[in-house]
Design an enzyme around this catalytic site. Structure first.
Site, mmCIF file in Angstrom:
data_model
loop_
_atom_site.group_PDB
_atom_site.id
_atom_site.type_symbol
_atom_site.label_atom_id
_atom_site.label_comp_id
_atom_site.label_asym_id
_atom_site.label_seq_id
_atom_site.Cartn_x
_atom_site.Cartn_y
_atom_site.Cartn_z
ATOM 1 N N ASP A 21 0.855 -1.192 0.000
ATOM 2 C CA ASP A 21 0.000 0.000 0.000
ATOM 3 C C ASP A 21 0.891 1.241 0.000
ATOM 4 O O ASP A 21 1.685 1.422 0.924
ATOM 5 C CB ASP A 21 -0.885 -0.051 1.252
ATOM 6 N N ASP A 25 -4.119 3.842 2.742
ATOM 7 C CA ASP A 25 -5.555 3.555 2.923
ATOM 8 C C ASP A 25 -5.800 2.101 3.343
ATOM 9 O O ASP A 25 -6.948 1.657 3.424
ATOM 10 C CB ASP A 25 -6.356 3.912 1.655
ATOM 11 N N ASP A 29 -1.839 -1.214 -3.796
ATOM 12 C CA ASP A 29 -2.119 -0.447 -5.003
ATOM 13 C C ASP A 29 -0.962 -0.573 -6.000
ATOM 14 O O ASP A 29 0.072 -1.174 -5.696
ATOM 15 C CB ASP A 29 -2.412 1.021 -4.659
ATOM 16 N N ASP A 98 -5.358 -10.539 -15.404
ATOM 17 C CA ASP A 98 -6.422 -11.496 -15.123
ATOM 18 C C ASP A 98 -7.584 -11.157 -16.047
ATOM 19 O O ASP A 98 -8.015 -10.002 -16.115
ATOM 20 C CB ASP A 98 -6.847 -11.369 -13.653
ATOM 21 N N ASP A 206 -9.706 -16.491 -15.960
ATOM 22 C CA ASP A 206 -10.483 -16.941 -14.804
ATOM 23 C C ASP A 206 -11.571 -17.946 -15.211
ATOM 24 O O ASP A 206 -12.336 -17.675 -16.144
ATOM 25 C CB ASP A 206 -11.146 -15.690 -14.196
ATOM 26 N N GLU A 264 -7.499 -20.923 -16.293
ATOM 27 C CA GLU A 264 -7.860 -21.567 -15.027
ATOM 28 C C GLU A 264 -9.033 -22.507 -15.301
ATOM 29 O O GLU A 264 -10.070 -22.076 -15.804
ATOM 30 C CB GLU A 264 -8.269 -20.526 -13.981
ATOM 31 N N HIS A 336 -4.200 -17.083 -4.796
ATOM 32 C CA HIS A 336 -5.039 -16.319 -3.874
ATOM 33 C C HIS A 336 -6.259 -17.097 -3.404
ATOM 34 O O HIS A 336 -7.038 -16.579 -2.599
ATOM 35 C CB HIS A 336 -5.471 -15.020 -4.567
ATOM 36 N N ASP A 337 -6.480 -18.297 -3.932
ATOM 37 C CA ASP A 337 -7.625 -19.109 -3.521
ATOM 38 C C ASP A 337 -7.225 -20.289 -2.639
ATOM 39 O O ASP A 337 -8.086 -21.058 -2.212
ATOM 40 C CB ASP A 337 -8.338 -19.682 -4.766
HETATM 41 C C1 NOJ Z 1 -11.545 -17.976 -9.676
HETATM 42 C C2 NOJ Z 1 -10.765 -16.937 -8.946
HETATM 43 O O1 NOJ Z 1 -9.452 -17.373 -8.797
HETATM 44 C C3 NOJ Z 1 -11.467 -16.687 -7.631
HETATM 45 O O2 NOJ Z 1 -10.723 -15.885 -6.770
HETATM 46 C C4 NOJ Z 1 -12.802 -16.071 -7.945
HETATM 47 O O3 NOJ Z 1 -13.541 -15.944 -6.754
HETATM 48 C C5 NOJ Z 1 -13.613 -16.913 -8.927
HETATM 49 N N1 NOJ Z 1 -12.828 -17.428 -10.010
HETATM 50 C C6 NOJ Z 1 -14.718 -16.107 -9.516
HETATM 51 O O4 NOJ Z 1 -14.202 -15.129 -10.383
#
Ligand code: NOJ
Length: 562
Positions: A21, A25, A29, A98, A206, A264, A336-337
Site C-alpha cells: 500500500d 488507505d 495499489d 487477469d 479466470d 484456469e 489467492h484461492d
Molecule cells: C476464480 C478466482 O481465482 C477466484 O478468486 C474467484 O472468486 C472466482 N474465479 C470467480 O471469479
C-alpha cells in the site's frame, strides 16, 4: 504464438490489494507494486500475473468487474498502470492480466442494460430464465435449476422488475455472461486486443472452462445433506468450449508473439488439458488444473483429510505423463484461492518451516512445466491464526459458512475448523515486507490483518540472509536458467508407494537430475541405485544426505551424466 519462451520462465502472482500500500488507505495499489519491482527482479521471475485491477465493487475482491478497460481507483489509474508496465519491462519482466469474462459485475453497464427490461438489446448477453414450470416466480424452489453457487445459496437471483432469474455461478453480483451470443464474444475480444495493444503480455483466464454451458440447463445431482445441487456437469468443459477458445485465439492472439495464456480450469481432466494446450490446436499455452490441491478434500466438504503423499504423487505423476508429448503443465502450490502450502503440505512450526518451505519449492520447480510463485510463498509465509467467523472477509468463506450452518445443520466449529485450514483469506493477509507494525505493508489500517509472525518472517530479513527461503527460491529459479534439463527434461516418477519421499528424475540428452523431497518430520532412506558420486546441485539443509538418507523435510537435487 510460435515461440515457447514460457517453458523456461517462472511466473509470480501478485494479489494487488494485499501486496503493498503506497498511500496509507490499508489497501495495496499499483504504486506499491512499482515500489517493490526490485524485490521481484532480484528473485529472478520472468512474468508477473496481476489479479484483477479493474474498476469493481469489490464484492469478490475485483473478480467482479464493472469496467474492463480502466483501473480501479483504489489501485491507481491507467497512467500508473503504464508506468508499472514499463517498470516491469525495463527489468526484463512481462505482465499478464487477469481476464474475468465468465461473468461481469452486476454493476457493469452491460448488465445494467440487460436487466432494465425483457426487451433490452443486451437481455441476451446474460442468462435470463423464467421460474420453474408451474411455480410462482420468486417462491422458494422456483429457481430455473437446482444449482448451488460456489459462494453458497442458489446460483439464480430473482429480479423483481422483470419477473425472471439470472444465472450467477459465483456471487449474485457476478452474473454469468452468455457466450452463446456472438456480440458478447466480440466485445470480449475487442477488450483483450485493447490491453495487448497497450503492451500487456498475455492473460490468466479466470474459470475459462465454464464459459460454454449446456443451453438446456439441466438440473444437477443433489448430494445428501446439501441444500443445493452440483450443476457443474452442465458448465465445466461445456459443448462449445474448444470452439470458443480457438475463436478467441484467432481473433486476439494470431500474429502476435511473446505472449502467455493460461486458462484456469477447475475440474479439467488430463485428456481435455492435452487438447487445450496442444500448440497445434491454438487454444491456450497451459491450464491450471486442481487435482493436486483437492487431494486433501473428501466427499464431505466440512471434513479435513490429511495429505496422503502417495495420492499427491499419483495425481501429479499422471499430469506429468499425460502432458509429456503434447501440451504443457503449469505448476503451482499456491494462489489467492489456496491456503499457504507450508501450512498445508509442509510443517509451519518454527523447527521445520524454513526447511519444509524450501523442500516444497524444490519439488514443485523441478517438475516439468512452468512454475508459479504466489506472493509471500518465496518467504515461506504461513496461514493466519483465524479465530471466529468475524475474522474472515472472503465472500466464499462467509457464504459457505452461512449455508452450512443455517441450512445444512453443521456446527459453527466444524465449519470453522475447515475454514481456518483451507479458507482463501489465508493467502490474502498482507505481504510481509519487514518487522515494523503492519509488516511494512501499510502505514494505515490493513484491510485484513497482517500475520503476527511478520516479525520473524519478512522480506527484509530474508533478503539479508543467504540461507533464507527467499534466496533458496532465487537459486531454484536460477537453476531453471542454467540447467536445461529443468525446463526441457523428461520426467520419471520413482518410489510411487513411499509415503514420505517424493522422488523423480529429469533427463535431457546426456544429463540426468535426481530430485528427492522428504515430506515428513522423520529421517527417510531412498532406495535408489546408481547415484553414488553424483554431483549435489542443491539441498535445503547444511549437511548433504549420506547414502540417500534424507533428514526431516530435506530436499536434494543431484546431477549425473548418462
Ligand atoms: C476464480 C478466482 O481465482 C477466484 O478468486 C474467484 O472468486 C472466482 N474465479 C470467480 O471469479
Amino acid at each position: 504464438m510460435t515461440d515457447s519462451w514460457w517453458k523456461k520462465s517462472v511466473v509470480y502472482q501478485i494479489y494487488p490489494r494485499s501486496f503493498a500500500d503506497s498511500d496509507g488507505d490499508g489497501m495495496g495499489d499499483l504504486r506499491g507494486i512499482i515500489a517493490h519491482l526490485d524485490h521481484l527482479a532480484e528473485l529472478g521471475v520472468d512474468v508477473l500475473w496481476l489479479s484483477p485491477v479493474y474498476p469493481s465493487p469489490q464484492d469478490d475482491n475485483g473478480y467482479d468487474i464493472s469496467d474492463y478497460q480502466d483501473i480501479e481507483p483504489l489501485f491507481g489509474d491507467l497512467a500508473t498502470f503504464d508506468e508499472l508496465l514499463s517498470g516491469a519491462h525495463a527489468r526484463g519482466m512481462k505482465i499478464i492480466m487477469d481476464l474475468v469474462v465468465n461473468h461481469s459485475s452486476d454493476e457493469h453497464p452491460w448488465f445494467v442494460e440487460s436487466r432494465s427490461s425483457k426487451d433490452s438489446p443486451k437481455r441476451d448477453w446474460y442468462w435470463w430464465r423464467p421460474a420453474r414450470d408451474g411455480m410462482q416466480p420468486g417462491a422458494p424452489g422456483a429457481e430455473p435449476t437446482n444449482w448451488g453457487s460456489v459462494f453458497g445459496g442458489s446460483s439464480w437471483e430473482f429480479d423483481e422488475k422483470t419477473g425472471e432469474y439470472y444465472l450467477h455461478l459465483f456471487s449474485r453480483k457476478q452474473p454469468d455472461l452468455n457466450w452463446e451470443n456472438p456480440a458478447v464474444r466480440q466485445a470480449v475480444y475487442d477488450m483483450m486486443r485493447w490491453w495487448l495493444d497497450r503492451g500487456v503480455d498475455g492473460f490468466r483466464m479466470d474459470v475459462i472452462n465454464m464459459i460454454s454451458k449446456d443451453v438446456s440447463l439441466p438440473d444437477g445431482r443433489l448430494n445428501a445433506g446439501s441444500a443445493y445441487a452440483d450443476g457443474s456437469a452442465a458448465f465445466i468443459g461445456g459443448p462449445r468450449l474448444h470452439e470458443f477458445l480457438q475463436e478467441m485465439h484467432r481473433e486476439v492472439f494470431e500474429g502476435r508473439d511473446g505472449l502467455l495464456t493460461v486458462g484456469e480450469m477447475p475440474g479439467v481432466t488430463v485428456d481435455e488439458a492435452i487438447l487445450h494446450t496442444d500448440p497445434d490446436r491454438h487454444e491456450v499455452d497451459m491450464v491450471f488444473q486442481f487435482d493436486h490441491v483437492w487431494v486433501d478434500r473428501g466427499p464431505d466438504p466440512w471434513r479435513l483429510l490429511p495429505l496422503q503423499l502417495t495420492q499427491l504423487k499419483a495425481i501429479l505423476g499422471r499430469w506429468q505423463a499425460g502432458l509429456a508429448e503434447a501440451g504443457w503443465n503449469s505448476l503451482y502450490w499456491n494462489n489467492h484461492d489456496q491456503p499457504r502450502v507450508v501450512s498445508r503440505y509442509g510443517d509451519d512450526s518454527p523447527a521445520h518451516r524454513v526447511a519444509s518451505a524450501k523442500m516444497l519449492g524444490t519439488v514443485l520447480h523441478l517438475h516439468r512445466g512452468t512454475p508459479y510463485v504466489y506472493q509471500g510463498e518465496e518467504l515461506g509465509m504461513t496461514n493466519y491464526p483465524f479465530g471466529g467467523i468475524g475474522d474472515f472477509r472472503d465472500i466464499e468463506a462467509l457464504g459457505q459458512y452461512r449455508q452450512a450452518v443455517e441450512l445444512e445443520g453443521r456446527t459453527p466449529e466444524e465449519v470453522l475448523t475447515v475454514l481456518r485450514a483451507r479458507g482463501r483469506d489465508n493467502a490474502r493477509t498482507p505481504m510481509q515486507w519487514d518487522d515494523s507494525p503492519n509488516g511494512g505493508f501499510t502505514t494505515g489500517t490493513p484491510w485484513l490483518p497482517v500475520n503476527p509472525n511478520h516479525r520473524e518472517i519478512n522480506a527484509k530479513a530474508q533478503r539479508a540472509d543467504p540461507d533464507s527461503v527467499f534466496h533458496y527460491y532465487r537459486r531454484l529459479i536460477e537453476l531453471r536458467k542454467t540447467e536445461p534439463a529443468v525446463a526441457g527434461g523428461d520426467f520419471t516418477m520413482l518410489l510411487p508407494d513411499d509415503e514420505r519421499l517424493y522422488a523423480f528424475t529429469r533427463r535431457l540428452g546426456g544429463t540426468e537430475l535426481l530430485v528427492i523431497g522428504n515430506f515428513s518430520g522423520v529421517e527417510a532412506h531412498a532406495p535408489i541405485d546408481g547415484w553414488d558420486g553424483a554431483e549435489l546441485v542443491l539441498t535445503n539443509l547444511d549437511e548433504a544426505p549420506k547414502d540417500l538418507t534424507l533428514a526431516p523435510w530435506q530436499a536434494v537435487i543431484y546431477r549425473r551424466s548418462v
